[in-house]
Motif scaffolding. Structure first.
Motif, PDB file in Angstrom:
ATOM      1  N   ARG A 111     -78.639  61.220 -11.536  1.00 17.47           N
ATOM      2  CA  ARG A 111     -79.415  60.768 -12.696  1.00 17.47           C
ATOM      3  C   ARG A 111     -80.723  61.550 -12.810  1.00 17.47           C
ATOM      4  N   PRO A 112     -81.205  61.732 -14.018  1.00 19.04           N
ATOM      5  CA  PRO A 112     -82.475  62.432 -14.199  1.00 19.04           C
ATOM      6  C   PRO A 112     -83.652  61.605 -13.673  1.00 19.04           C
ATOM      7  N   CYS A 113     -84.607  62.290 -13.095  1.00 22.63           N
ATOM      8  CA  CYS A 113     -85.776  61.627 -12.516  1.00 22.63           C
ATOM      9  C   CYS A 113     -86.774  61.271 -13.617  1.00 22.63           C
ATOM     10  N   PRO A 114     -87.160  59.996 -13.720  1.00 19.49           N
ATOM     11  CA  PRO A 114     -88.120  59.595 -14.746  1.00 19.49           C
ATOM     12  C   PRO A 114     -89.564  59.914 -14.374  1.00 19.49           C
ATOM     13  N   PHE A 115     -89.796  60.307 -13.124  1.00 19.27           N
ATOM     14  CA  PHE A 115     -91.168  60.542 -12.671  1.00 19.27           C
ATOM     15  C   PHE A 115     -91.650  61.953 -13.007  1.00 19.27           C
ATOM     16  N   CYS A 116     -90.772  62.943 -12.795  1.00 24.28           N
ATOM     17  CA  CYS A 116     -91.184  64.321 -13.090  1.00 24.28           C
ATOM     18  C   CYS A 116     -90.475  64.859 -14.333  1.00 24.28           C
ATOM     19  N   LYS A 117     -89.449  64.154 -14.790  1.00 25.48           N
ATOM     20  CA  LYS A 117     -88.735  64.517 -16.031  1.00 25.48           C
ATOM     21  C   LYS A 117     -88.004  65.854 -15.945  1.00 25.48           C
ATOM     22  N   ARG A 118     -87.823  66.395 -14.766  1.00 27.35           N
ATOM     23  CA  ARG A 118     -87.120  67.668 -14.686  1.00 27.35           C
ATOM     24  C   ARG A 118     -86.101  67.685 -13.551  1.00 27.35           C
ATOM     25  N   GLY A 119     -86.301  66.830 -12.543  1.00 28.77           N
ATOM     26  CA  GLY A 119     -85.407  66.822 -11.392  1.00 28.77           C
ATOM     27  C   GLY A 119     -84.235  65.873 -11.583  1.00 28.77           C
TER      28      GLY A 119
ATOM     29  N   SER B  77     -87.208  50.328 -22.946  1.00 26.93           N
ATOM     30  CA  SER B  77     -86.112  51.282 -23.014  1.00 26.93           C
ATOM     31  C   SER B  77     -84.843  50.643 -22.453  1.00 26.93           C
ATOM     32  N   THR B  78     -83.712  51.010 -23.030  1.00 26.53           N
ATOM     33  CA  THR B  78     -82.443  50.531 -22.484  1.00 26.53           C
ATOM     34  C   THR B  78     -81.818  51.588 -21.585  1.00 26.53           C
ATOM     35  N   ASP B  79     -82.542  52.666 -21.349  1.00 27.26           N
ATOM     36  CA  ASP B  79     -82.034  53.747 -20.510  1.00 27.26           C
ATOM     37  C   ASP B  79     -82.377  53.431 -19.054  1.00 27.26           C
ATOM     38  N   GLN B  80     -81.515  52.665 -18.429  1.00 27.88           N
ATOM     39  CA  GLN B  80     -81.786  52.202 -17.080  1.00 27.88           C
ATOM     40  C   GLN B  80     -80.512  52.291 -16.251  1.00 27.88           C
TER      41      GLN B  80
ATOM     42  N   GLY C 108     -75.174  34.574  -7.917  1.00 27.95           N
ATOM     43  CA  GLY C 108     -75.600  35.704  -8.731  1.00 27.95           C
ATOM     44  C   GLY C 108     -76.267  36.754  -7.869  1.00 27.95           C
ATOM     45  N   ASN C 109     -76.739  37.796  -8.512  1.00 28.81           N
ATOM     46  CA  ASN C 109     -77.315  38.902  -7.771  1.00 28.81           C
ATOM     47  C   ASN C 109     -78.403  39.560  -8.624  1.00 28.81           C
ATOM     48  N   ASP C 110     -79.571  39.680  -8.015  1.00 29.46           N
ATOM     49  CA  ASP C 110     -80.644  40.416  -8.685  1.00 29.46           C
ATOM     50  C   ASP C 110     -80.594  41.863  -8.205  1.00 29.46           C
ATOM     51  N   ALA C 111     -79.994  42.708  -8.989  1.00 26.13           N
ATOM     52  CA  ALA C 111     -79.828  44.104  -8.582  1.00 26.13           C
ATOM     53  C   ALA C 111     -81.036  44.929  -9.022  1.00 26.13           C
ATOM     54  N   GLU C 112     -81.489  45.788  -8.112  1.00 28.71           N
ATOM     55  CA  GLU C 112     -82.603  46.670  -8.447  1.00 28.71           C
ATOM     56  C   GLU C 112     -82.158  47.702  -9.479  1.00 28.71           C
ATOM     57  N   HIS C 113     -82.945  47.821 -10.520  1.00 29.70           N
ATOM     58  CA  HIS C 113     -82.682  48.826 -11.532  1.00 29.70           C
ATOM     59  C   HIS C 113     -83.898  49.728 -11.674  1.00 29.70           C
ATOM     60  N   LEU C 114     -83.623  50.932 -12.093  1.00 30.91           N
ATOM     61  CA  LEU C 114     -84.699  51.881 -12.343  1.00 30.91           C
ATOM     62  C   LEU C 114     -84.657  52.269 -13.812  1.00 30.91           C
ATOM     63  N   CYS C 115     -85.812  52.155 -14.449  1.00 31.92           N
ATOM     64  CA  CYS C 115     -85.898  52.602 -15.838  1.00 31.92           C
ATOM     65  C   CYS C 115     -85.984  54.119 -15.845  1.00 31.92           C
ATOM     66  N   LEU C 116     -85.046  54.748 -16.532  1.00 30.07           N
ATOM     67  CA  LEU C 116     -85.023  56.210 -16.555  1.00 30.07           C
ATOM     68  C   LEU C 116     -86.023  56.783 -17.555  1.00 30.07           C
ATOM     69  N   ASN C 117     -86.684  55.888 -18.259  1.00 38.37           N
ATOM     70  CA  ASN C 117     -87.688  56.350 -19.204  1.00 38.37           C
ATOM     71  C   ASN C 117     -89.091  56.357 -18.595  1.00 38.37           C
ATOM     72  N   CYS C 118     -89.474  55.219 -17.951  1.00 37.79           N
ATOM     73  CA  CYS C 118     -90.846  55.127 -17.431  1.00 37.79           C
ATOM     74  C   CYS C 118     -90.902  55.063 -15.914  1.00 37.79           C
ATOM     75  N   GLY C 119     -89.764  54.893 -15.264  1.00 42.71           N
ATOM     76  CA  GLY C 119     -89.763  54.889 -13.807  1.00 42.71           C
ATOM     77  C   GLY C 119     -90.014  53.537 -13.181  1.00 42.71           C
ATOM     78  N   LEU C 120     -90.098  52.487 -13.969  1.00 44.70           N
ATOM     79  CA  LEU C 120     -90.324  51.149 -13.430  1.00 44.70           C
ATOM     80  C   LEU C 120     -89.080  50.658 -12.682  1.00 44.70           C
ATOM     81  N   GLU C 121     -89.308  50.085 -11.504  1.00 42.32           N
ATOM     82  CA  GLU C 121     -88.222  49.439 -10.781  1.00 42.32           C
ATOM     83  C   GLU C 121     -88.296  47.945 -11.047  1.00 42.32           C
ATOM     84  N   PHE C 122     -87.201  47.372 -11.442  1.00 42.44           N
ATOM     85  CA  PHE C 122     -87.186  45.950 -11.730  1.00 42.44           C
ATOM     86  C   PHE C 122     -85.815  45.379 -11.414  1.00 42.44           C
TER      87      PHE C 122
END
Ligand SMILES: [Zn+2]
Ligand SMILES: [Zn+2]
Length: 111
Positions: free
Chosen positions: A91-99, A79-82, A49-63
């Motif tokens: 992809r839109p930046c979840p940290f500044c919400k504009r970039g 959020s399911t927006d990841q 298997g593979n644990d792939a890094e994902h970024l939440c596009l809502n809060c910016g959490l990497e998991f």
């Protein structure tokens, strides 16, 4: 061979790096998850298997999302927006919400 990609937000300058391989893993004899990385070909050959890094596009959490047990929601904000961080380009930046994250072609590294 693994490829490292770097993405930079054109709004806030936030940088994220991603490895094309994610985090492949196998189970050792005692049932513990073990990660295998290059050049551990023996370990990689056993990977299931593979644990792939994902970024939440809502809060910016990497998991990490286990390929055998795909998570439906961000563990923090639900959020399911990841997105897989390897596919962050455009992809839109979840940290500044504009970039927008852009692939930085000058920062690629090969392992
Ligand atoms: Zn940003
Ligand atoms: Zn989240």
């Amino acid at each position: 061979m693994a490829q490292q990609l770097q993405f930079t937000c054109d709004g806030c300058g936030r940088e994220l790096t991603s490895w094309s391989d994610g985090n492949p893993y196998y189970m050792d004899d005692s049932g513990q998850k073990q990660y295998a990385y290059h050049p551990d070909h023996e370990g990689l050959a056993r990977c299931i298997g593979n644990d792939a890094e994902h970024l939440c596009l809502n809060c910016g959490l990497e998991f990490k999302v286990d390929s055998r047990f795909p998570a439906a929601a961000c563990p923090d904000c639900q959020s399911t927006d990841q997105v897989d961080t390897y596919e962050l380009d455009g992809r839109p930046c979840p940290f500044c919400k504009r970039g927008i994250f852009r692939l930085d072609p000058g920062a690629m590294a090969i392992s």
